[in-house]
Design a protein around this motif. Sequence first.
Motif, PDB file in Angstrom:
ATOM      1  N   VAL A   1       0.740  -1.280   0.014  1.00  0.00           N
ATOM      2  CA  VAL A   1       0.042   0.199   0.044  1.00  0.00           C
ATOM      3  C   VAL A   1       0.718   1.119   0.112  1.00  0.00           C
ATOM      4  O   VAL A   1       0.710   2.055  -0.648  1.00  0.00           O
ATOM      5  N   GLY A   2       2.089   1.095   0.836  1.00  0.00           N
ATOM      6  CA  GLY A   2       2.819   2.265   0.860  1.00  0.00           C
ATOM      7  C   GLY A   2       3.349   2.805  -0.334  1.00  0.00           C
ATOM      8  O   GLY A   2       3.656   4.019  -0.637  1.00  0.00           O
TER       9      GLY A   2
ATOM     10  N   GLU B   1      -9.309   7.798  -1.404  1.00  0.00           N
ATOM     11  CA  GLU B   1     -10.082   7.689  -2.658  1.00  0.00           C
ATOM     12  C   GLU B   1      -8.905   7.437  -3.644  1.00  0.00           C
ATOM     13  O   GLU B   1      -9.451   6.669  -4.548  1.00  0.00           O
ATOM     14  N   GLN B   2      -7.773   7.734  -3.797  1.00  0.00           N
ATOM     15  CA  GLN B   2      -6.840   7.497  -4.622  1.00  0.00           C
ATOM     16  C   GLN B   2      -6.577   5.924  -4.706  1.00  0.00           C
ATOM     17  O   GLN B   2      -6.431   5.449  -5.601  1.00  0.00           O
ATOM     18  N   LEU B   3      -6.239   5.436  -3.457  1.00  0.00           N
ATOM     19  CA  LEU B   3      -5.964   3.985  -3.166  1.00  0.00           C
ATOM     20  C   LEU B   3      -7.207   3.067  -3.663  1.00  0.00           C
ATOM     21  O   LEU B   3      -7.109   1.883  -4.373  1.00  0.00           O
ATOM     22  N   ARG B   4      -8.338   3.571  -3.611  1.00  0.00           N
ATOM     23  CA  ARG B   4      -9.553   2.624  -4.051  1.00  0.00           C
ATOM     24  C   ARG B   4      -9.485   2.485  -5.656  1.00  0.00           C
ATOM     25  O   ARG B   4      -9.796   1.355  -6.210  1.00  0.00           O
TER      26      ARG B   4
ATOM     27  N   ASP C   1     -13.331  -2.374   7.254  1.00  0.00           N
ATOM     28  CA  ASP C   1     -13.493  -2.788   8.464  1.00  0.00           C
ATOM     29  C   ASP C   1     -12.272  -2.058   9.448  1.00  0.00           C
ATOM     30  O   ASP C   1     -11.257  -1.810   8.871  1.00  0.00           O
ATOM     31  N   ALA C   2     -12.660  -1.616  10.500  1.00  0.00           N
ATOM     32  CA  ALA C   2     -11.716  -0.578  11.313  1.00  0.00           C
ATOM     33  C   ALA C   2     -12.180  -0.917  12.730  1.00  0.00           C
ATOM     34  O   ALA C   2     -13.114  -0.996  13.382  1.00  0.00           O
ATOM     35  N   ASP C   3     -10.830  -1.014  13.480  1.00  0.00           N
ATOM     36  CA  ASP C   3     -10.855  -1.004  15.148  1.00  0.00           C
ATOM     37  C   ASP C   3     -10.399   0.386  15.790  1.00  0.00           C
ATOM     38  O   ASP C   3      -9.470   0.816  15.013  1.00  0.00           O
TER      39      ASP C   3
ATOM     40  N   THR D   1      -7.180  -0.555  10.087  1.00  0.00           N
ATOM     41  CA  THR D   1      -8.034  -0.742   8.897  1.00  0.00           C
ATOM     42  C   THR D   1      -7.838  -1.958   7.935  1.00  0.00           C
ATOM     43  O   THR D   1      -6.607  -2.231   7.932  1.00  0.00           O
ATOM     44  N   THR D   2      -8.819  -2.578   7.725  1.00  0.00           N
ATOM     45  CA  THR D   2      -8.543  -3.818   7.073  1.00  0.00           C
ATOM     46  C   THR D   2      -9.467  -3.848   5.574  1.00  0.00           C
ATOM     47  O   THR D   2     -10.304  -3.190   5.635  1.00  0.00           O
ATOM     48  N   ASP D   3      -8.957  -4.602   4.727  1.00  0.00           N
ATOM     49  CA  ASP D   3      -9.802  -4.967   3.619  1.00  0.00           C
ATOM     50  C   ASP D   3     -10.563  -5.794   3.438  1.00  0.00           C
ATOM     51  O   ASP D   3     -10.934  -6.563   4.783  1.00  0.00           O
ATOM     52  N   PRO D   4     -11.315  -6.304   2.414  1.00  0.00           N
ATOM     53  CA  PRO D   4     -12.496  -7.214   2.509  1.00  0.00           C
ATOM     54  C   PRO D   4     -11.999  -8.467   2.980  1.00  0.00           C
ATOM     55  O   PRO D   4     -12.769  -9.486   3.407  1.00  0.00           O
TER      56      PRO D   4
END
Length: 264
Positions: free
Chosen positions: A163-164, A179-182, A190-192, A223-226
């Motif tokens: 990601v970085g 938005e750019q990463l999407r 999901d997030a804790d 934050t995690t992905d699907p």
Amino acid sequence: MALEPDQSAPGPAGTERGAALYRKVAADLREAITTGAFGEAGRLPAEGALAEQYGVSRGTVRQALAVLRSDGLVTSRRGTRRVVLGNARVQSFSELLSFTHWARSMGEEPGGILDSLVRRPADAAEREQLRLEPGAEVYAIVRLRTLSGAPVMVERTVYPPRVGELVAELPADVVSHTEQLREHGILFTDADHTIDVVAANAEDARLLGCRRGSPLLRERRRTTDPTGTPVEWSQDRYLPGTVAFSVHNSLATSALSRHARDSD
């Protein structure tokens, strides 16, 4: 506006009357604050004056003020009257919104000023949060976030390499990394969250224009992905009075838990 006399008697009935009274006082003061009756950064009347105004005890007034304080509408220091913080911008944890999306939903113009971006070895906490192997590297960024030009938060985010690398290629003045990463297929689903208060360090003071050691509201977020894979580990520090967080609980599902504060 005077309420019914505060004649809280022992037992369930008296308890219910007392609870109803302080909620009414809190609701009335909340409306006055949000309509600007006390002005920005104004002071509320003293406890005794409020008790006389509403025809209740000082204890009832203190309960009402505690509600307003927990809502982020007023603050106080020992020996001084409550100071109005204004309309706290509320973000609900029932929705996972990026800072940019949240700001725009309120009609504010979000901003992001990149202070630093480095690739370095992950420390033990970062490896744990991002599920990385020993020796792994991360991309760490520090950004000042603004609302309509006013500084409100220092964002410190650590990304795993996949990601970085994408973040490092973005323009320094891009407002939203999310938005750019999407567009590259990196989804934040999901997030804790962990919320506490910390003292501003030298970097916070420089970016936010506050005093070193002054209290800041900290939100730590993984934050995690699907697929459940971590995509960021972030620690955001907000100036007091700039944001409030709301949480919805139910007996069926409760997303909020309270823990003893750990040390940095």
